[in-house]
Write a protein that holds these residues in place. Structure first.
Motif, PDB file in Angstrom:
ATOM      1  N   ASP A  32       0.999  -1.183  -0.073  1.00 36.82           N
ATOM      2  CA  ASP A  32      -0.174   0.005  -0.141  1.00 36.82           C
ATOM      3  C   ASP A  32       0.899   1.358   0.055  1.00 36.82           C
ATOM      4  N   THR A  33       2.205   1.081  -0.002  1.00 41.88           N
ATOM      5  CA  THR A  33       3.056   2.248  -0.124  1.00 41.88           C
ATOM      6  C   THR A  33       2.869   2.683  -1.479  1.00 41.88           C
ATOM      7  N   ASN A  34       2.209   3.811  -1.785  1.00 36.72           N
ATOM      8  CA  ASN A  34       2.255   4.347  -2.936  1.00 36.72           C
ATOM      9  C   ASN A  34       1.619   5.871  -2.904  1.00 36.72           C
ATOM     10  N   GLU A  35       1.622   6.512  -4.105  1.00 39.12           N
ATOM     11  CA  GLU A  35       1.093   7.831  -4.250  1.00 39.12           C
ATOM     12  C   GLU A  35      -0.384   7.798  -4.726  1.00 39.12           C
ATOM     13  N   TYR A  36      -1.425   8.346  -4.102  1.00 37.57           N
ATOM     14  CA  TYR A  36      -2.718   8.284  -4.214  1.00 37.57           C
ATOM     15  C   TYR A  36      -3.266   9.784  -4.519  1.00 37.57           C
ATOM     16  N   VAL A  37      -4.077   9.767  -5.465  1.00 41.38           N
ATOM     17  CA  VAL A  37      -4.446  11.175  -6.258  1.00 41.38           C
ATOM     18  C   VAL A  37      -6.032  11.082  -5.966  1.00 41.38           C
ATOM     19  N   CYS A  38      -6.301  12.445  -5.668  1.00 42.32           N
ATOM     20  CA  CYS A  38      -7.830  12.741  -5.415  1.00 42.32           C
ATOM     21  C   CYS A  38      -7.994  13.792  -6.577  1.00 42.32           C
ATOM     22  N   LYS A  39      -8.691  13.329  -7.696  1.00 39.74           N
ATOM     23  CA  LYS A  39      -9.216  14.256  -8.895  1.00 39.74           C
ATOM     24  C   LYS A  39     -10.500  14.944  -8.560  1.00 39.74           C
ATOM     25  N   VAL A  40     -10.545  16.307  -8.526  1.00 36.59           N
ATOM     26  CA  VAL A  40     -11.691  17.172  -8.343  1.00 36.59           C
ATOM     27  C   VAL A  40     -12.101  17.580  -9.640  1.00 36.59           C
ATOM     28  N   THR A  41     -13.162  17.637 -10.154  1.00 38.64           N
ATOM     29  CA  THR A  41     -13.685  18.301 -11.620  1.00 38.64           C
ATOM     30  C   THR A  41     -15.081  18.986 -11.185  1.00 38.64           C
ATOM     31  N   GLN A  42     -15.080  19.998 -11.738  1.00 39.91           N
ATOM     32  CA  GLN A  42     -16.328  20.906 -11.962  1.00 39.91           C
ATOM     33  C   GLN A  42     -16.544  20.856 -13.621  1.00 39.91           C
ATOM     34  N   LYS A  43     -17.138  20.215 -14.335  1.00 35.29           N
ATOM     35  CA  LYS A  43     -17.180  20.541 -15.726  1.00 35.29           C
ATOM     36  C   LYS A  43     -17.935  21.859 -16.178  1.00 35.29           C
ATOM     37  N   ALA A  44     -18.857  22.581 -15.423  1.00 36.26           N
ATOM     38  CA  ALA A  44     -19.465  23.622 -15.440  1.00 36.26           C
ATOM     39  C   ALA A  44     -18.553  24.686 -15.375  1.00 36.26           C
ATOM     40  N   LEU A  45     -17.636  24.680 -14.725  1.00 40.89           N
ATOM     41  CA  LEU A  45     -16.742  25.866 -14.530  1.00 40.89           C
ATOM     42  C   LEU A  45     -15.376  25.532 -15.169  1.00 40.89           C
ATOM     43  N   SER A  46     -15.312  24.336 -16.140  1.00 37.61           N
ATOM     44  CA  SER A  46     -14.110  23.874 -16.684  1.00 37.61           C
ATOM     45  C   SER A  46     -12.893  23.865 -15.673  1.00 37.61           C
ATOM     46  N   HIS A  47     -13.431  23.406 -14.310  1.00 33.74           N
ATOM     47  CA  HIS A  47     -12.240  23.576 -13.467  1.00 33.74           C
ATOM     48  C   HIS A  47     -11.597  22.021 -13.131  1.00 33.74           C
ATOM     49  N   PHE A  48     -10.450  21.890 -12.960  1.00 34.95           N
ATOM     50  CA  PHE A  48      -9.946  20.752 -12.511  1.00 34.95           C
ATOM     51  C   PHE A  48      -8.936  20.723 -11.317  1.00 34.95           C
ATOM     52  N   ALA A  49      -8.875  19.956 -10.423  1.00 29.08           N
ATOM     53  CA  ALA A  49      -7.794  20.107  -9.171  1.00 29.08           C
ATOM     54  C   ALA A  49      -7.593  18.804  -8.943  1.00 29.08           C
ATOM     55  N   ASN A  50      -6.173  18.700  -8.040  1.00 25.81           N
ATOM     56  CA  ASN A  50      -5.826  17.466  -7.965  1.00 25.81           C
ATOM     57  C   ASN A  50      -5.133  17.372  -6.505  1.00 25.81           C
ATOM     58  N   LYS A  51      -5.544  16.323  -5.628  1.00 24.46           N
ATOM     59  CA  LYS A  51      -4.638  16.278  -4.339  1.00 24.46           C
ATOM     60  C   LYS A  51      -3.794  14.973  -4.303  1.00 24.46           C
ATOM     61  N   ARG A  52      -2.575  15.284  -3.889  1.00 18.23           N
ATOM     62  CA  ARG A  52      -1.652  13.965  -4.191  1.00 18.23           C
ATOM     63  C   ARG A  52      -1.305  13.816  -2.696  1.00 18.23           C
ATOM     64  N   VAL A  53      -1.383  12.285  -2.255  1.00 14.26           N
ATOM     65  CA  VAL A  53      -0.985  12.239  -0.939  1.00 14.26           C
ATOM     66  C   VAL A  53      -0.022  10.833  -0.951  1.00 14.26           C
ATOM     67  N   GLN A  54       0.979  11.188  -0.664  1.00 10.17           N
ATOM     68  CA  GLN A  54       2.192   9.939  -0.520  1.00 10.17           C
ATOM     69  C   GLN A  54       2.052   9.210   0.817  1.00 10.17           C
ATOM     70  N   LEU A  55       1.741   8.017   0.626  1.00 15.18           N
ATOM     71  CA  LEU A  55       1.389   6.947   1.651  1.00 15.18           C
ATOM     72  C   LEU A  55       2.661   6.118   2.000  1.00 15.18           C
ATOM     73  N   ILE A  56       3.061   6.182   3.176  1.00 13.30           N
ATOM     74  CA  ILE A  56       4.185   5.213   3.421  1.00 13.30           C
ATOM     75  C   ILE A  56       3.787   4.476   4.804  1.00 13.30           C
ATOM     76  N   VAL A  57       3.960   3.153   4.335  1.00  9.83           N
ATOM     77  CA  VAL A  57       3.462   2.211   5.494  1.00  9.83           C
ATOM     78  C   VAL A  57       4.720   1.740   6.209  1.00  9.83           C
ATOM     79  N   ASN A  58       4.767   1.773   7.338  1.00  9.26           N
ATOM     80  CA  ASN A  58       5.699   1.261   8.086  1.00  9.26           C
ATOM     81  C   ASN A  58       5.366  -0.464   8.562  1.00  9.26           C
ATOM     82  N   HIS A  59       6.407  -1.111   8.139  1.00  8.75           N
ATOM     83  CA  HIS A  59       6.238  -2.781   8.176  1.00  8.75           C
ATOM     84  C   HIS A  59       7.638  -3.202   8.463  1.00  8.75           C
ATOM     85  N   LYS A  60       7.347  -4.558   8.838  1.00 11.35           N
ATOM     86  CA  LYS A  60       8.637  -5.579   9.126  1.00 11.35           C
ATOM     87  C   LYS A  60       9.379  -5.714   7.845  1.00 11.35           C
ATOM     88  N   PRO A  61      10.581  -6.092   8.157  1.00 11.08           N
ATOM     89  CA  PRO A  61      11.539  -6.262   7.027  1.00 11.08           C
ATOM     90  C   PRO A  61      11.034  -7.589   6.108  1.00 11.08           C
TER      91      PRO A  61
END
Length: 467
Positions: A191-220
């Motif tokens: 699950d260690t990965n980059e997650y992207v939240c994509k926000v769209t408002q077509k009526a306003l021709s508007h797009f925005a993203n949020k990027r979350v880098q998740l780091i999972v602490n785990h055993k070797p």
């Protein structure tokens, strides 16, 4: 108000030249239904000729829009000084558009009317577009995406460009007001990965993203040279070495946080000697692998060695059984067969080497180990100096089939002459070097093809022919 006056004048001129013939009642709103961003200024004109009554603008609530006053400074109408029933032009002025302005606006005079729909939107802005979160193996983590806007935005979570679907066992998506929350359950190292939240408002021709880098602490977790994961805590590995040479034994794991490595020399199956020589134990830059440099001075160096790796989540170990292996024969033929601006291709063969045409033919006899491939070293030629092999770049290539003979090394600098040497490698180590002669040179980057040269010539000749 200069901008209002200018547009008013232009529309007045347009109304004069485009009005219907005298005598015919006419009313027209000089704008289409539109979407506006909150806060913008707009002037919307309605024109009429030969009207039965005074031209009026009506708000979505049905109220007549009055002229500007001390109490009415944001939404009002402006009329031409020469406004008459015979020739009217009235501007609806919106000084600062608000969401409550959304709706149907009507221009009306008697039975004549025309309506347009105005939608006022607020762009969904993400205050924290880049975020890093830590999660714990076996637990859950919640990723927030707060997107407040009007009209309500469409929000979708992605991982590696793939949309994440609601799954009560792994991914749970909840909408709490303006927060589009993603919960990831039962976290693992995968699950260690980059997650992207994509926000769209077509009526306003508007797009925005949020990027979350998740780091999972785990055993070797133990991994091999191909980054394949072993889920056991312990494994053994056969290692072959060549007498009077150095053998690098690499212990690699996948762990967050990076583990602590310890090396042991084992005697009679026990870890009775902790190895601490800093010159023989190296740690990678990312902290997830350690190399033990074994110097094969005599047979006393043979035997068992142990690598252990542990962090606050767990512990793994590898036992290496070190025995003697044969030194492979050197290649007996090497020839340059191709080149580009960034690569060189060689034909390499070793007629006396043990190669395998299939996986089942790979030899496990330490005295006759199967050749795995070749090692190339390249260093730019400096006139008047011998090759500085200590500054050379190494390229490892694998033998996929027994008849494989063409190998490309890349990337290289363009238009550069190199000293090149090659050696055979097996599980125990490397053969002696075979140097390539003459020294090969990569192509010039700006080399022009014949068709491109012809195109340039024609571009000069064609205008002369047509004069």
């Amino acid at each position: 108000m200069k901008w209002v006056a200018a547009v008013f004048f232009l529309n007045l001129f347009y109304s004069v030249i485009s009005s219907p013939e005298d005598g015919e009642p006419y009313l027209h709103v000089m704008a289409r239904s539109s979407v506006y961003n909150a806060g913008v200024k707009r002037a919307i004109y309605c024109k009429g000729r030969n009207l039965p009554e005074t031209l009026q603008w009506y708000s979505p609530s049905g109220d007549i829009v009055e002229g500007r006053s001390s109490r009415n400074t944001r939404v009002y109408v402006e009329r031409s000084k020469n406004d008459t029933l015979a020739n009217s032009l009235v501007a609806l002025i919106i000084q600062e558009a608000m969401i409550e302005d959304s709706g149907n606006w009507t221009c009306k005079a008697g039975s004549l009317s025309e309506t347009i729909e105005i939608t006022v939107g607020v762009k969904a802005l993400i205050s924290d577009p880049d975020e890093t979160l830590e999660g714990e193996e076996g637990k859950s983590v919640k990723l927030d995406c707060i997107a407040k806007g009007h009209p309500s935005p469409v929000v979708q979570w992605y991982i590696e460009n793939d949309p994440i679907a609601h799954d009560h066992k792994k991914y749970v998506i909840r909408v709490k007001g303006d927060n589009y929350q993603l919960e990831i359950k039962n976290l693992t190292h995968k699950d260690t990965n980059e997650y992207v939240c994509k926000v769209t408002q077509k009526a306003l021709s508007h797009f925005a993203n949020k990027r979350v880098q998740l780091i999972v602490n785990h055993k070797p977790l133990l991994i091999d040279e191909n980054n394949e994961v072993y889920y056991s805590k312990y494994r053994t590995e056969e290692v072959y070495a060549i007498m009077n040479e150095t053998k690098n034994i690499t212990c690699s794991v996948l762990a967050t946080p990076p583990p602590t490595f310890r090396w042991y020399r084992r005697h009679d199956g026990f870890d009775d000697e902790l190895l601490t020589d800093a010159d023989t134990i190296l740690i990678s830059e990312n902290g997830n692998s350690s190399v033990f440099v074994l110097r094969m001075l005599d047979e006393s160096a043979l035997g068992e060695y142990k690598c252990s790796a542990d962090n606050n989540k767990g512990h793994v170990s590898i036992i290496y059984h070190v025995s003697l292996g044969n030194k492979p024969n050197a290649p007996d033929f090497v020839e340059l067969t191709g080149k580009s601006t960034t690569s060189l291709t060689f034909n390499v063969s070793c007629s006396t080497c043990n190669t395998a045409s299939a996986e089942e033919d790979i030899s496990e006899d330490p005295r006759n180990l199967t050749v795995l491939g070749y090692s190339f070293e390249v260093v730019p030629v400096q006139e008047g100096f011998l090759p500085d092999w200590d500054a050379a770049t190494e390229f490892l290539v694998n033998l996929n089939q027994s008849n494989s003979s063409l190998f490309t090394i890349s990337p290289l600098a363009n238009s550069t002459t190199y000293h090149v040497r090659v050696r055979t490698r097996n599980a125990a180590g490397y053969s002696d070097w075979l140097e390539v002669s003459p020294d090969p040179t990569t192509d010039l980057a700006c080399k022009l093809t014949g068709s491109f040269i012809l195109l340039i010539i024609l571009s000069f000749i064609y205008p002369l022919i047509n004069q």
